[in-house]
Write an enzyme that holds these catalytic residues in place. Structure first.
Site, PDB file in Angstrom:
ATOM      1  N   GLU A 298       0.843  -1.207   0.000  1.00 45.34           N
ATOM      2  CA  GLU A 298       0.000   0.000   0.000  1.00 45.34           C
ATOM      3  C   GLU A 298       0.875   1.253   0.000  1.00 45.34           C
ATOM      4  OE1 GLU A 298      -3.580   1.961   2.733  1.00 45.34           O
ATOM      5  OE2 GLU A 298      -2.198   0.495   3.608  1.00 45.34           O
ATOM      6  N   LYS A 368      -9.732   2.143  -3.293  1.00 45.41           N
ATOM      7  CA  LYS A 368     -10.188   1.655  -1.999  1.00 45.41           C
ATOM      8  C   LYS A 368     -11.566   2.190  -1.663  1.00 45.41           C
ATOM      9  CE  LYS A 368      -8.766   1.121   2.836  1.00 45.41           C
ATOM     10  NZ  LYS A 368      -7.775   1.464   3.864  1.00 45.41           N
ATOM     11  N   CYS A 420      -5.594  -2.826   2.764  1.00 44.27           N
ATOM     12  CA  CYS A 420      -5.469  -2.657   4.220  1.00 44.27           C
ATOM     13  C   CYS A 420      -6.720  -3.127   4.964  1.00 44.27           C
ATOM     14  CB  CYS A 420      -5.121  -1.200   4.537  1.00 44.27           C
ATOM     15  SG  CYS A 420      -4.607  -0.908   6.253  1.00 44.27           S
TER      16      CYS A 420
END
Length: 543
Positions: A298, A368, A420
């Site tokens: 990330e 995301k 994440c």
């Protein structure tokens, strides 16, 4: 000693202390300890001890238990606020305690409704209502106020005997089974053994069936993956002067996988010349490498795409020259909005292509969706941002991507991404899954939480997604845990935490759909809802 314990258990304050301690020890059931029987002991204890309490008293008792679960289990939350958020340790611990208290409310609600609806110990209370309430409140905790589905009871089985049932009923379904067994164990304390004598053989048979009748089958093909762990200190990651050293470090770590163009990696003191020299070698079109997919974590490139176009263009070309694809975290932009994204450099559709596919236009890019409160967006930001540096963490103003997005394609492989925190939301991951999905991929930067248990619990959660969907999972992180997980949730290879490293492996590919991939959490939610309605109707008839 036993008399002292009994006296403490019946004293109003002592009872709450014991409930808190019972909650606190449940942290031992999760990573890095994996003492899964502890969860059964703790939950059975509080269920038994609360059997004669009023609804109001049961609420505070179970709230104390829940507060113990989270004040110990997620104590690592304060690390990011203390070390990187600029808050005094008293303030960071206080905010962590407030979060734990909020999360404990769900256990408190379970205890209140349990005693309100079924105050008498028996099958109705222990085997029907309690599993339903425990499951429904854990589910609610996973979506209310954006959700925090951490430390679900089911995750205690990541190395437990019930794990493979997750391929049928998911992690939330495991929470239901655990609550059901604890209800039966609480009855056994009163020498009512019949329910446990029935449940254990039934659950054992179901587990064996889940293990031996899986619809997941190998396709006798492997993909060569390379996971790069840069170990960039969090204090440096977003510093402008660290941008070029960070990007070049990731490319240098990747360089051995590009052995045929190794001579092109030369450095001088000029960053732009470094980039050009280290990434491009147009005379190596026939170069070949064993690496298929190269994964950077990330925000491995800690800058918006438009600021690093030359670097991306050269990396794109080098991946193509080596018949590879690089998947990396980056910040993308669309209009005035910025996204925490994952892009694919190099070859998208085939291993061997005349040209690379990346164009920087948002195609074959994952944005995301489930953003982390405070870390990636700030609710009520006009009010909160002026209060403390904690509310102005780097990159805390991201826009949200769509809930469902196409799988990424790299060399023709279909890859389901989660960035994440998203890996903790099973229904979101499932919503993007299909039988064409070859691999699950999660990238993260857990450096925010230092050497705490947080990153290890995060890894544990990711392992359960592999079981639920029956696919290998790749996890690339900045500081660890970087690992490869097979379809049974077993870590087959990993890098040490807080070390710079490169993980290479041949990952077998599979096909087929698990029952959970088909149906998700809905069967266990419907069953829990049905049990809850049965308990309510019986209560009304009794009145």
């Amino acid at each position: 000693m036993l008399n002292t314990f009994r006296a403490l258990a019946h004293h109003p304050i002592g009872r709450l202390v014991l409930a808190y301690l019972a909650g606190g020890i449940t942290a031992l059931a999760f990573a890095p300890y994996f003492l899964w029987p502890v969860y059964f002991i703790a939950l059975t204890f509080v269920l038994h001890q609360s059997q004669h309490l009023s609804a109001k008293t049961a609420f505070t008792y179970w709230l104390s238990f829940g507060f113990g679960c989270f004040s110990v289990g997620i104590s690592w939350v304060h690390v990011s606020m203390d070390h990187f958020g600029g808050l005094p340790i008293i303030a960071s611990l206080g905010l962590m305690a407030l979060l734990a208290l909020y999360l404990g409310l769900y256990a408190g609600l379970t205890g209140y409704l349990l005693q309100k609806i079924a105050p008498n110990t028996g099958i109705l209370r222990n085997l029907i209502l309690f599993p339903a309430l425990w499951t429904l409140t854990e589910w609610a905790r996973g979506w209310v106020l954006t959700g925090f589905p951490w430390l679900w009871a089911g995750y205690s089985q990541t190395q437990g005997p019930l794990k493979m049932l997750a391929s049928v009923i998911g992690a939330l379904g495991l929470s239901f089974i655990i609550a059901l067994l604890c209800g039966a164990l609480a009855l056994c304390i009163q020498k009512r053994w019949k329910s446990l004598a029935i449940l254990i053989p039934v659950i054992t048979v179901c587990t064996l069936v889940a293990i031996n009748t899986s619809a997941i089958t190998p396709i006798h093909k492997t993909v060569n993956v390379v996971l790069v762990q840069g170990n960039i200190p969090q204090s440096m990651k977003w510093q402008p002067e660290a941008l070029w050293p960070t990007m070049l470090k990731y490319m240098d770590l990747t360089r051995p996988e590009f052995a045929p163009v190794d001579n092109a990696f030369k450095h001088d003191d000029n960053p732009s010349n470094q980039e050009s020299q280290s990434l491009s070698n147009p005379q190596n079109k026939q170069a070949h490498t064993d690496a298929d997919l190269i994964i950077w974590p990330e925000a491995a490139i800690p800058a918006p795409e438009y600021l690093v176009e030359d670097f991306l263009s050269n990396a794109n070309r080098v991946a193509n020259l080596n018949n590879s694809a690089i998947l990396t975290g980056i910040i993308s932009q669309q209009g005035d909005d910025f996204y925490n994204s994952l892009i694919v450099l190099g070859n998208h559709n085939k291993k061997t292509q005349m040209q690379a596919d990346y164009q920087g236009n948002g195609v074959n890019e994952y944005k995301k969706h489930h953003l982390l409160p405070i870390g990636e967006f700030v609710p009520f930001e006009a009010l909160l941002r002026p209060l403390a540096p904690f509310f102005n963490l780097p990159m805390s103003s991201f826009a949200r991507g769509a809930y469902q997005q196409p799988n990424l394609t790299a060399l023709g492989y279909h890859i389901l991404p989660a960035i994440c925190y998203e890996i903790a939301f099973p229904e979101q991951v499932r919503a993007n899954f299909s039988n064409d999905t070859n691999l699950l991929l999660t990238i993260s930067n857990d450096a925010w939480f230092g050497r705490s248990n947080g990153p290890l619990q995060h890894m544990e959660i990711a392992q359960m997604r592999a079981v639920e969907l029956g696919r290998p999972l790749l996890r690339a992180t900045n500081t660890g845990v970087t690992a490869i997980v097979n379809e049974k949730g077993v870590i087959t290879k990993k890098l040490p935490q807080f070390e710079t490293g490169v993980l290479t492996a041949k990952v077998p590919l599979l096909t087929g759909m698990t029952p959970f991939a088909h149906w998700g959490e809905w069967p266990i939610l419907l069953l829990s809802g049905m049990f809850f309605m049965i308990a309510l109707s019986i209560r009304f008839k009794q009145k």
